[in-house]
Motif scaffolding. Structure first.
Motif, PDB file in Angstrom:
ATOM      1  N   ARG A  23       0.900  -1.326   0.117  1.00 39.68           N
ATOM      2  CA  ARG A  23      -0.031  -0.091   0.097  1.00 39.68           C
ATOM      3  C   ARG A  23       1.051   1.219   0.206  1.00 39.68           C
ATOM      4  NH1 ARG A  23      -4.024   1.784   4.842  1.00 39.68           N
ATOM      5  NH2 ARG A  23      -5.310   3.085   3.644  1.00 39.68           N
ATOM      6  N   ASN A  24       0.564   2.400  -0.659  1.00 38.67           N
ATOM      7  CA  ASN A  24       1.299   3.434  -0.562  1.00 38.67           C
ATOM      8  C   ASN A  24       1.623   3.886   0.741  1.00 38.67           C
ATOM      9  OD1 ASN A  24      -0.404   6.096   0.229  1.00 38.67           O
ATOM     10  ND2 ASN A  24      -1.835   4.960  -0.471  1.00 38.67           N
ATOM     11  N   PRO A  25       2.798   4.256   0.844  1.00 35.34           N
ATOM     12  CA  PRO A  25       3.465   4.558   2.247  1.00 35.34           C
ATOM     13  C   PRO A  25       2.674   5.703   2.931  1.00 35.34           C
ATOM     14  CG  PRO A  25       5.007   5.669   0.775  1.00 35.34           C
ATOM     15  CD  PRO A  25       3.772   4.681  -0.364  1.00 35.34           C
ATOM     16  N   TRP A  26       1.880   6.720   2.244  1.00 33.51           N
ATOM     17  CA  TRP A  26       1.321   7.959   2.808  1.00 33.51           C
ATOM     18  C   TRP A  26       0.028   7.234   3.716  1.00 33.51           C
ATOM     19  CZ3 TRP A  26       2.952   8.391  -2.062  1.00 33.51           C
ATOM     20  CH2 TRP A  26       4.121   9.101  -2.127  1.00 33.51           C
ATOM     21  N   ASN A 125      -8.792   5.646   0.221  1.00 35.88           N
ATOM     22  CA  ASN A 125      -7.341   5.437   0.353  1.00 35.88           C
ATOM     23  C   ASN A 125      -6.774   6.934   0.157  1.00 35.88           C
ATOM     24  OD1 ASN A 125      -5.000   3.696   0.659  1.00 35.88           O
ATOM     25  ND2 ASN A 125      -4.815   3.693  -1.463  1.00 35.88           N
ATOM     26  N   LEU A 126      -6.953   7.621  -0.760  1.00 38.78           N
ATOM     27  CA  LEU A 126      -6.518   8.908  -1.044  1.00 38.78           C
ATOM     28  C   LEU A 126      -6.529   9.916   0.036  1.00 38.78           C
ATOM     29  CD1 LEU A 126      -4.796  10.896  -2.749  1.00 38.78           C
ATOM     30  CD2 LEU A 126      -6.742  11.413  -4.079  1.00 38.78           C
ATOM     31  N   ALA A 127      -7.937   9.852   0.647  1.00 40.23           N
ATOM     32  CA  ALA A 127      -8.531  10.552   1.720  1.00 40.23           C
ATOM     33  C   ALA A 127      -7.579  10.569   2.928  1.00 40.23           C
ATOM     34  CB  ALA A 127     -10.029  10.254   2.129  1.00 40.23           C
ATOM     35  N   THR A 128      -7.340   8.993   3.254  1.00 38.27           N
ATOM     36  CA  THR A 128      -6.478   8.671   4.073  1.00 38.27           C
ATOM     37  C   THR A 128      -5.031   9.224   4.171  1.00 38.27           C
ATOM     38  OG1 THR A 128      -7.729   6.634   4.522  1.00 38.27           O
ATOM     39  CG2 THR A 128      -5.587   6.731   5.524  1.00 38.27           C
ATOM     40  N   TRP A 147      11.493   3.672  -3.705  1.00 30.29           N
ATOM     41  CA  TRP A 147      10.313   3.019  -4.078  1.00 30.29           C
ATOM     42  C   TRP A 147       8.974   3.536  -4.357  1.00 30.29           C
ATOM     43  CZ3 TRP A 147      11.384  -1.840  -5.033  1.00 30.29           C
ATOM     44  CH2 TRP A 147      12.613  -2.277  -4.353  1.00 30.29           C
ATOM     45  N   ILE A 148       9.289   4.720  -4.215  1.00 26.59           N
ATOM     46  CA  ILE A 148       7.983   5.750  -4.372  1.00 26.59           C
ATOM     47  C   ILE A 148       7.819   5.691  -6.208  1.00 26.59           C
ATOM     48  CG2 ILE A 148       7.163   7.910  -4.899  1.00 26.59           C
ATOM     49  CD1 ILE A 148       6.870   6.933  -1.961  1.00 26.59           C
ATOM     50  N   GLY A 149       8.857   5.844  -6.836  1.00 27.33           N
ATOM     51  CA  GLY A 149       8.833   5.353  -8.218  1.00 27.33           C
ATOM     52  C   GLY A 149       8.825   4.064  -8.758  1.00 27.33           C
ATOM     53  N   ARG A 150       9.549   3.467  -8.017  1.00 25.79           N
ATOM     54  CA  ARG A 150       9.723   2.042  -8.528  1.00 25.79           C
ATOM     55  C   ARG A 150       8.286   1.388  -8.589  1.00 25.79           C
ATOM     56  NH1 ARG A 150      14.536  -1.548  -6.759  1.00 25.79           N
ATOM     57  NH2 ARG A 150      13.276  -3.048  -8.200  1.00 25.79           N
ATOM     58  N   LEU A 151       7.389   1.982  -7.262  1.00 26.99           N
ATOM     59  CA  LEU A 151       5.970   1.105  -7.259  1.00 26.99           C
ATOM     60  C   LEU A 151       4.787   2.104  -7.930  1.00 26.99           C
ATOM     61  CD1 LEU A 151       6.714  -0.089  -3.625  1.00 26.99           C
ATOM     62  CD2 LEU A 151       6.312  -1.417  -5.580  1.00 26.99           C
ATOM     63  N   GLY A 152       5.359   2.954  -8.458  1.00 25.69           N
ATOM     64  CA  GLY A 152       4.377   3.953  -9.387  1.00 25.69           C
ATOM     65  C   GLY A 152       3.389   4.621  -8.396  1.00 25.69           C
ATOM     66  N   TYR A 153       4.062   5.347  -7.276  1.00 27.87           N
ATOM     67  CA  TYR A 153       3.307   6.130  -6.435  1.00 27.87           C
ATOM     68  C   TYR A 153       3.705   7.825  -6.683  1.00 27.87           C
ATOM     69  CZ  TYR A 153       1.623   2.057  -4.007  1.00 27.87           C
ATOM     70  OH  TYR A 153       1.116   0.923  -3.737  1.00 27.87           O
ATOM     71  N   ASP A 154       4.678   7.969  -7.863  1.00 25.36           N
ATOM     72  CA  ASP A 154       5.060   9.266  -7.970  1.00 25.36           C
ATOM     73  C   ASP A 154       4.038  10.505  -7.865  1.00 25.36           C
ATOM     74  OD1 ASP A 154       7.865   8.827  -8.355  1.00 25.36           O
ATOM     75  OD2 ASP A 154       7.429   8.403 -10.353  1.00 25.36           O
ATOM     76  N   ASP A 155       2.985   9.931  -8.471  1.00 22.50           N
ATOM     77  CA  ASP A 155       1.795  11.218  -8.354  1.00 22.50           C
ATOM     78  C   ASP A 155       0.683  10.813  -7.355  1.00 22.50           C
ATOM     79  OD1 ASP A 155       3.323  12.904 -10.526  1.00 22.50           O
ATOM     80  OD2 ASP A 155       2.507  11.284 -11.979  1.00 22.50           O
ATOM     81  N   PHE A 156       0.914   9.939  -6.419  1.00 20.42           N
ATOM     82  CA  PHE A 156      -0.392   9.666  -5.573  1.00 20.42           C
ATOM     83  C   PHE A 156      -0.658  10.901  -4.642  1.00 20.42           C
ATOM     84  CE2 PHE A 156      -2.388   7.774  -2.007  1.00 20.42           C
ATOM     85  CZ  PHE A 156      -3.228   6.801  -2.583  1.00 20.42           C
ATOM     86  N   VAL A 157       0.145  11.522  -4.143  1.00 21.85           N
ATOM     87  CA  VAL A 157      -0.179  12.786  -3.497  1.00 21.85           C
ATOM     88  C   VAL A 157       0.564  14.045  -3.824  1.00 21.85           C
ATOM     89  CG1 VAL A 157      -0.861  11.458  -1.097  1.00 21.85           C
ATOM     90  CG2 VAL A 157       1.510  12.235  -1.569  1.00 21.85           C
TER      91      VAL A 157
END
Length: 157
Positions: A23-26, A125-128, A147-157
Motif C-alpha cells: 500500500r502506498n506509504p502515505w 485510500n487517497l483521503a487517508t 520505492w515511490i517511483g519503482r512502485l508507481g506512487y510518484d503522483d499519488f499525493v
C-alpha cells in the motif's frame, strides 16, 4: 512483515506461493498513526521501504511464486489487478467475488476490524493519505526513497 521471511518460506515449501500486498506509504502511515501504539514516521517508513526491498529480492529469486500486488490496483480494478495472481494459482479471475470486499461470498461495505482500512475504495485510500500534514507527506517521500517511483506512487499525493 511476513515478507521478511518470504525467501525462506518459498525455499522450504516448493509448491507455495507468497503474496505481498503493498500500500502506498502515505495512507499506510496515516492509518498506522491511528493504532494504539503507532510507530514514529521515520521508523515506519524505513521499515516499509525495507519490506519493499525484501519483496523484490524474493521476487528476483522466486519470480513465478512471489507475487507483488498494489492495494491501489486492487481497489481500482480487482479483477485486472489479481488476474496474474489468479492465473498463477489456477483460479478463475472472472469470479464476481474478486470484484468487491466480501466474507464467505457476502459483500461487506467496511473491512474493519481486520486492520485500519474501513472502506476499500480509491477515494478513501487517497483521503487517508491526505490526513497527513504536508511536512509528514514530504518526510514519507524522503524516507521511502526510490520505492515511490519503482512502485508507481510518484503522483499519488
Amino acid at each position: 512483515m511476513l515478507v521478511v521471511d518470504a525467501e525462506a518460506i518459498l525455499a522450504e515449501l516448493p509448491d507455495a506461493h507468497f503474496v505481498h500486498v503493498v500500500r502506498n506509504p502515505w495512507s499506510a502511515y496515516a492509518d498506522t498513526k491511528k493504532r494504539p501504539v503507532p510507530l514514529p514516521l521515520r521508523t515506519y517508513v524505513l521499515q516499509w521501504a525495507l519490506n519493499q526491498h525484501l519483496a523484490h529480492v524474493t521476487k528476483a529469486a522466486f519470480g513465478d511464486r512471489m507475487h507483488i500486488v498494489r492495494l491501489e490496483d486492487v481497489v481500482e480494478d480487482s479483477v485486472a489487478a489479481l488476474r496474474p495472481l489468479c492465473d498463477a494459482l489456477g483460479i478463475d479471475s472472472a469470479d464476481p467475488a474478486l470484484g468487491r470486499p466480501s466474507w464467505n461470498s457476502k459483500t461487506i461495505d467496511q473491512v474493519y476490524p481486520w486492520g485500519t482500512i474501513r472502506t476499500a475504495t480509491p477515494a478513501a485510500n487517497l483521503a487517508t493519505a491526505n490526513e497527513l500534514e504536508d511536512a509528514e507527506k514530504a518526510a514519507v517521500r524522503r524516507y521511502a526513497g526510490e520505492w515511490i517511483g519503482r512502485l508507481g506512487y510518484d503522483d499519488f499525493v
